[in-house]
Design a protein around this motif. Sequence first.
Motif, PDB file in Angstrom:
ATOM      1  N   CYS A 177       0.850  -1.197   0.000  1.00 49.04           N
ATOM      2  CA  CYS A 177       0.000   0.000   0.000  1.00 49.04           C
ATOM      3  C   CYS A 177       0.879   1.238   0.000  1.00 49.04           C
ATOM      4  CB  CYS A 177      -0.913  -0.001   1.230  1.00 49.04           C
ATOM      5  SG  CYS A 177      -1.974   1.461   1.357  1.00 49.04           S
ATOM      6  N   SER A 179       0.882   5.389   0.738  1.00 45.61           N
ATOM      7  CA  SER A 179       0.160   6.503   1.354  1.00 45.61           C
ATOM      8  C   SER A 179       0.965   7.780   1.141  1.00 45.61           C
ATOM      9  CB  SER A 179      -0.041   6.257   2.854  1.00 45.61           C
ATOM     10  OG  SER A 179       1.198   6.355   3.553  1.00 45.61           O
ATOM     11  N   HIS A 199      -9.704   4.575  -1.892  1.00 43.86           N
ATOM     12  CA  HIS A 199      -8.612   3.987  -2.671  1.00 43.86           C
ATOM     13  C   HIS A 199      -8.653   4.430  -4.126  1.00 43.86           C
ATOM     14  CE1 HIS A 199      -6.942   0.434  -0.220  1.00 43.86           C
ATOM     15  NE2 HIS A 199      -7.584   1.236   0.616  1.00 43.86           N
ATOM     16  N   HIS A 201      -8.185   2.772  -7.671  1.00 40.77           N
ATOM     17  CA  HIS A 201      -8.238   1.454  -8.320  1.00 40.77           C
ATOM     18  C   HIS A 201      -7.492   1.560  -9.640  1.00 40.77           C
ATOM     19  CE1 HIS A 201      -9.828  -1.861 -10.700  1.00 40.77           C
ATOM     20  NE2 HIS A 201     -10.356  -2.401  -9.610  1.00 40.77           N
ATOM     21  N   GLN A 209      -6.142  -5.840  -8.175  1.00 41.08           N
ATOM     22  CA  GLN A 209      -7.235  -5.213  -7.426  1.00 41.08           C
ATOM     23  C   GLN A 209      -8.284  -6.247  -7.016  1.00 41.08           C
ATOM     24  OE1 GLN A 209      -6.876  -1.935  -6.505  1.00 41.08           O
ATOM     25  NE2 GLN A 209      -4.883  -2.336  -7.474  1.00 41.08           N
ATOM     26  N   ARG A 223     -13.600  -1.678   1.028  1.00 38.62           N
ATOM     27  CA  ARG A 223     -12.983  -0.364   0.882  1.00 38.62           C
ATOM     28  C   ARG A 223     -13.859   0.528   0.016  1.00 38.62           C
ATOM     29  NH1 ARG A 223      -8.075  -1.286  -3.533  1.00 38.62           N
ATOM     30  NH2 ARG A 223      -9.245  -2.638  -4.949  1.00 38.62           N
ATOM     31  N   TYR A 244      -6.021   9.783  -0.702  1.00 39.16           N
ATOM     32  CA  TYR A 244      -6.203   8.392  -1.096  1.00 39.16           C
ATOM     33  C   TYR A 244      -5.089   7.478  -0.603  1.00 39.16           C
ATOM     34  CZ  TYR A 244      -9.288  10.708  -4.457  1.00 39.16           C
ATOM     35  OH  TYR A 244     -10.257  11.489  -5.031  1.00 39.16           O
ATOM     36  N   VAL A 246      -3.442   3.639  -2.209  1.00 38.37           N
ATOM     37  CA  VAL A 246      -3.454   2.818  -3.416  1.00 38.37           C
ATOM     38  C   VAL A 246      -2.671   1.547  -3.144  1.00 38.37           C
ATOM     39  CG1 VAL A 246      -1.410   3.926  -4.436  1.00 38.37           C
ATOM     40  CG2 VAL A 246      -3.082   2.788  -5.917  1.00 38.37           C
TER      41      VAL A 246
END
Length: 319
Positions: A177, A179, A199, A201, A209, A223, A244, A246
């Motif tokens: 992930c 951030s 998130h 996508h 995903q 989510r 977000y 991801v």
Amino acid sequence: MDSSLARLDLNLLAVFDMLMQERNVTRAADRLHLSQSTVSHALGRLRVALDDPLFVMSRREMMPTERAKALAGPVRQALAMLEQGLRQAKGFDPATARRIFRIATPGSVEHGVVPVLVDWLHRLAPHCRLEVCDLADSDYERELEKGELDLVIGFAGANHLSPRLWREDWFNNPLVCLSPLGSELPDVLGPAELVSRPHIHTSSWGHSQAMVELWLARFGVARELGVRLPSFMAVPPLMASGRYLVVVPEMIGRLFCRYYPLRMHQLDPAIPIIYLMAGHPLTAHDEAIGWFKSLLHQLVFDLYGADALGSPAQRSLAK
């Protein structure tokens, strides 16, 4: 020898194969670098030799007869084996060979591996070239059989490739992930932390995903999706908004963290993504493709180490 084969000029098989692909005399002639009249004459000779019209005109294209459909597979395989035999007869020397390697690959490999691969090719096989296309919703048997592609990079367990293709694991690159820098999230994220923000996508293919959704479902959480993208290109500027999270393969995470103010978090439990290589049995012994496969294995070993290699046997060899 069968009397119909004895009457047949074998050079006409290449014309038949191209007509099966294009269903149009003009397009077939262009691809064969012949005149339209030459291809039409060859089709006439085929019709006489095989005592069948082979193709019948419709409004849009030439439609193959049942005899043509029955011949199409054997003719294509015979031509592919002949092409392979001619290449092998010459041998493959990467230092001097002139070859285009064509692969289909997911966006993560395009971003994380292809730039290094191009550099290696330039150094080790300076007269060879790479052509890359996006992984699509196809089983890829036809594209590989026709020689439009040499290899497909896919996902283990995704069941999106024809069972008639050979496959071998390439490497494992777990999901991480990302951030915004300063998000104050812990270094390792569980399901609760992962759903704490909307998130992004990524990917029109979406295998990674889908793995995230399955992972979250195991823990009974879901989510919120803030943005859906077809690729990774817009991820960094969107992440700059600070809104977000991801989830991406680790190779993409490391690449983005190197150039943008982002932080990478491991997931617990981990979500492994295993990439595999697939090809057609007709080219299983092609020396050039064999060399290219070895290059891909060595490349990911250099980039990610033995632990990332796709099978215990490969990891043992690397050591």
